[in-house]
Motif scaffolding. Structure first.
Motif, PDB file in Angstrom:
ATOM      1  N   ARG A 124      -2.816   2.264   5.028  1.00  0.00           N
ATOM      2  CA  ARG A 124      -1.740   3.178   4.612  1.00  0.00           C
ATOM      3  C   ARG A 124      -1.247   3.997   5.796  1.00  0.00           C
ATOM      4  NH1 ARG A 124       0.533   5.455  -0.046  1.00  0.00           N
ATOM      5  NH2 ARG A 124       2.290   6.656   0.755  1.00  0.00           N
ATOM      6  N   PHE A 125      -2.164   4.444   6.635  1.00  0.00           N
ATOM      7  CA  PHE A 125      -1.779   5.190   7.833  1.00  0.00           C
ATOM      8  C   PHE A 125      -0.870   4.345   8.729  1.00  0.00           C
ATOM      9  CE2 PHE A 125      -2.337   6.325  12.257  1.00  0.00           C
ATOM     10  CZ  PHE A 125      -2.196   7.709  12.257  1.00  0.00           C
ATOM     11  N   ARG A 126      -1.258   3.100   8.960  1.00  0.00           N
ATOM     12  CA  ARG A 126      -0.463   2.221   9.815  1.00  0.00           C
ATOM     13  C   ARG A 126       0.904   1.931   9.199  1.00  0.00           C
ATOM     14  NH1 ARG A 126      -3.405  -0.758  13.611  1.00  0.00           N
ATOM     15  NH2 ARG A 126      -1.349  -1.512  14.254  1.00  0.00           N
ATOM     16  N   TYR A 175     -12.634   5.381   9.017  1.00  0.00           N
ATOM     17  CA  TYR A 175     -11.791   5.401   7.824  1.00  0.00           C
ATOM     18  C   TYR A 175     -12.072   4.158   6.987  1.00  0.00           C
ATOM     19  CZ  TYR A 175      -8.823   8.988   9.997  1.00  0.00           C
ATOM     20  OH  TYR A 175      -8.346  10.130  10.561  1.00  0.00           O
ATOM     21  N   LYS A 176     -11.783   4.251   5.711  1.00  0.00           N
ATOM     22  CA  LYS A 176     -11.847   3.070   4.867  1.00  0.00           C
ATOM     23  C   LYS A 176     -10.646   2.177   5.171  1.00  0.00           C
ATOM     24  CE  LYS A 176     -14.662   4.665   1.066  1.00  0.00           C
ATOM     25  NZ  LYS A 176     -14.854   4.610  -0.391  1.00  0.00           N
ATOM     26  N   THR A 177     -10.766   0.910   4.819  1.00  0.00           N
ATOM     27  CA  THR A 177      -9.705  -0.041   5.123  1.00  0.00           C
ATOM     28  C   THR A 177      -8.383   0.374   4.503  1.00  0.00           C
ATOM     29  OG1 THR A 177     -11.293  -1.860   5.254  1.00  0.00           O
ATOM     30  CG2 THR A 177      -8.977  -2.451   4.922  1.00  0.00           C
ATOM     31  N   LEU A 178      -8.389   0.796   3.251  1.00  0.00           N
ATOM     32  CA  LEU A 178      -7.161   1.189   2.570  1.00  0.00           C
ATOM     33  C   LEU A 178      -6.517   2.394   3.244  1.00  0.00           C
ATOM     34  CD1 LEU A 178      -5.162   0.829   0.289  1.00  0.00           C
ATOM     35  CD2 LEU A 178      -6.654   2.201  -1.181  1.00  0.00           C
ATOM     36  N   VAL A 182       0.822  -1.209   0.000  1.00  0.00           N
ATOM     37  CA  VAL A 182       0.000   0.000   0.000  1.00  0.00           C
ATOM     38  C   VAL A 182       0.857   1.260   0.000  1.00  0.00           C
ATOM     39  CG1 VAL A 182      -1.988  -1.069   1.120  1.00  0.00           C
ATOM     40  CG2 VAL A 182      -0.190  -0.047   2.531  1.00  0.00           C
ATOM     41  N   THR A 183       2.124   1.166   0.439  1.00  0.00           N
ATOM     42  CA  THR A 183       2.984   2.355   0.462  1.00  0.00           C
ATOM     43  C   THR A 183       3.418   2.760  -0.942  1.00  0.00           C
ATOM     44  OG1 THR A 183       5.005   1.038   0.768  1.00  0.00           O
ATOM     45  CG2 THR A 183       3.839   1.756   2.745  1.00  0.00           C
ATOM     46  N   LEU A 197       0.001   9.203  -2.629  1.00  0.00           N
ATOM     47  CA  LEU A 197      -1.026   9.882  -1.842  1.00  0.00           C
ATOM     48  C   LEU A 197      -1.648  11.049  -2.594  1.00  0.00           C
ATOM     49  CD1 LEU A 197       0.571   9.950   1.733  1.00  0.00           C
ATOM     50  CD2 LEU A 197      -1.390   8.626   0.986  1.00  0.00           C
ATOM     51  N   ARG A 198      -0.917  11.629  -3.536  1.00  0.00           N
ATOM     52  CA  ARG A 198      -1.456  12.746  -4.300  1.00  0.00           C
ATOM     53  C   ARG A 198      -2.552  12.298  -5.275  1.00  0.00           C
ATOM     54  NH1 ARG A 198       2.439  17.148  -3.982  1.00  0.00           N
ATOM     55  NH2 ARG A 198       4.318  16.407  -2.922  1.00  0.00           N
ATOM     56  N   LYS A 199      -2.590  10.997  -5.536  1.00  0.00           N
ATOM     57  CA  LYS A 199      -3.567  10.472  -6.488  1.00  0.00           C
ATOM     58  C   LYS A 199      -4.588   9.543  -5.835  1.00  0.00           C
ATOM     59  CE  LYS A 199      -0.269  10.723 -10.312  1.00  0.00           C
ATOM     60  NZ  LYS A 199       0.476   9.963 -11.344  1.00  0.00           N
ATOM     61  N   LEU A 200      -4.421   9.283  -4.547  1.00  0.00           N
ATOM     62  CA  LEU A 200      -5.311   8.362  -3.851  1.00  0.00           C
ATOM     63  C   LEU A 200      -6.588   9.102  -3.430  1.00  0.00           C
ATOM     64  CD1 LEU A 200      -5.474   5.440  -2.849  1.00  0.00           C
ATOM     65  CD2 LEU A 200      -4.517   6.217  -0.672  1.00  0.00           C
ATOM     66  N   TYR A 201      -7.651   8.914  -4.185  1.00  0.00           N
ATOM     67  CA  TYR A 201      -8.915   9.621  -3.955  1.00  0.00           C
ATOM     68  C   TYR A 201     -10.021   8.592  -3.763  1.00  0.00           C
ATOM     69  CZ  TYR A 201     -12.687  13.006  -4.670  1.00  0.00           C
ATOM     70  OH  TYR A 201     -13.796  13.803  -4.509  1.00  0.00           O
ATOM     71  N   LEU A 202     -10.627   8.575  -2.567  1.00  0.00           N
ATOM     72  CA  LEU A 202     -11.555   7.504  -2.207  1.00  0.00           C
ATOM     73  C   LEU A 202     -12.958   7.994  -1.863  1.00  0.00           C
ATOM     74  CD1 LEU A 202      -9.110   5.463   0.072  1.00  0.00           C
ATOM     75  CD2 LEU A 202      -9.639   5.056  -2.330  1.00  0.00           C
TER      76      LEU A 202
END
Length: 294
Positions: free
Chosen positions: A90-92, A83-86, A43-44, A48-53
């Protein structure tokens, strides 16, 4: 199963004082295609600039365009109040990378492989470094002698690379930045000389290097405290006439040196130009800005 057992005892089970009703089986998850021993996607690797959920957004295209300008966690969407799972994964993952950067060590052969002379502050372990910042700013007599032995004469510019709070930042950026700095300073007729690598290093260790070497200017490349955007951020702290007790406001700082900020090579070229200016003006930090404003 529990319901069947209790049913055989002649009594229907109660669920929070209500009649027991077996849940209807939901749809089965589709086979993800993984088998035991396989690695799940990293997931890393997601930008992040393109991750839109966000689902059913009013104007997703404008939001996505705004997100391209920042790695902040915008447009993460939600699953109910959560939060969503993804997003959570990613946060973790980013939090774990930040912790690893703080607690891990720069490779033992880093200095040797890059032609640096390694010394260490008065800290004897990573734990002591994290809990005793004061010890990360000074050297014992043994390490002072090592510094004096390889730098016997007061240099005009002394470059120091310190591990700081992110070993990952140094290993990813320091040598590319240093190479660009050397090229830029050489073009301006400024010799760098022997570069030091300081283990368990705080910014103030540059002042102690100034005490030992008597250099006119010290430039320290050091790993910064990692965050959730990146664990590889490095900064350059430039101090004119460094000595123990110098004010923090006397330092000129170039920060956010990493792939998503200022690239290491670009930063090195800028730092060389900045060092040249500071040597000519004979002042760094706030004083340099005041000089420029006149």
């Amino acid at each position: 199963m529990i319901g069947e057992i209790l049913g055989q005892l002649g009594k229907e089970p109660m669920v929070k004082s209500s009649d027991y009703k077996p849940a209807n089986p939901g749809p089965m998850a589709e086979d993800a295609g993984y088998t035991d021993g396989d690695f799940v996607p990293d997931v890393t690797a997601l930008d992040l600039r393109k991750l839109y959920l966000v689902e059913n957004a009013e104007n997703p295209e404008k939001y996505k365009k705004m997100k391209e300008k920042t790695p902040a966690r915008l447009g993460s969407g939600r699953a109910g109040p959560r939060y969503k799972t993804l997003t959570m994964l990613r946060f973790r993952a980013d939090h774990a990378a930040a912790q690893d950067a703080v607690f891990s060590q720069v490779a033992e052969d880093f200095a040797k492989n890059n032609g640096l002379v390694e010394v260490k502050t008065c800290c004897n372990s990573k734990d002591e470094y994290l809990t005793r910042p004061d010890k990360g700013r000074i050297f014992d007599e043994t390490n002072q002698k090592v510094i004096k032995g390889v730098i016997p004469h007061a240099p005009r510019v002394q470059v120091v690379i310190g591990d700081g709070l992110s070993s990952a930042a140094i290993q990813a950026n320091a040598m590319d930045c240093l190479a660009a700095m050397k090229d830029g300073l050489k073009a301006r007729g400024i010799d760098v000389g022997q570069v030091l690598f300081v283990r368990y290093c705080r910014v103030g260790a540059g002042d102690a290097v100034g005490d030992v070497t008597g250099c006119e200017l010290v430039c320290m490349l050091v790993g910064e405290r990692p965050g959730l955007v990146t664990d590889k951020s490095m900064s350059a702290y430039i101090t004119y006439k460094p000595h123990t007790g110098v004010l923090e406001s006397a330092r000129t700082v170039v920060s956010n040196i990493h792939a998503q900020g200022t690239p290491a090579v670009e930063a090195g070229a800028y730092i060389a130009e900045l060092i040249d200016t500071i040597l000519k003006k004979k002042v760094s930090g706030v004083g340099l800005h005041l000089e420029a404003a006149q």
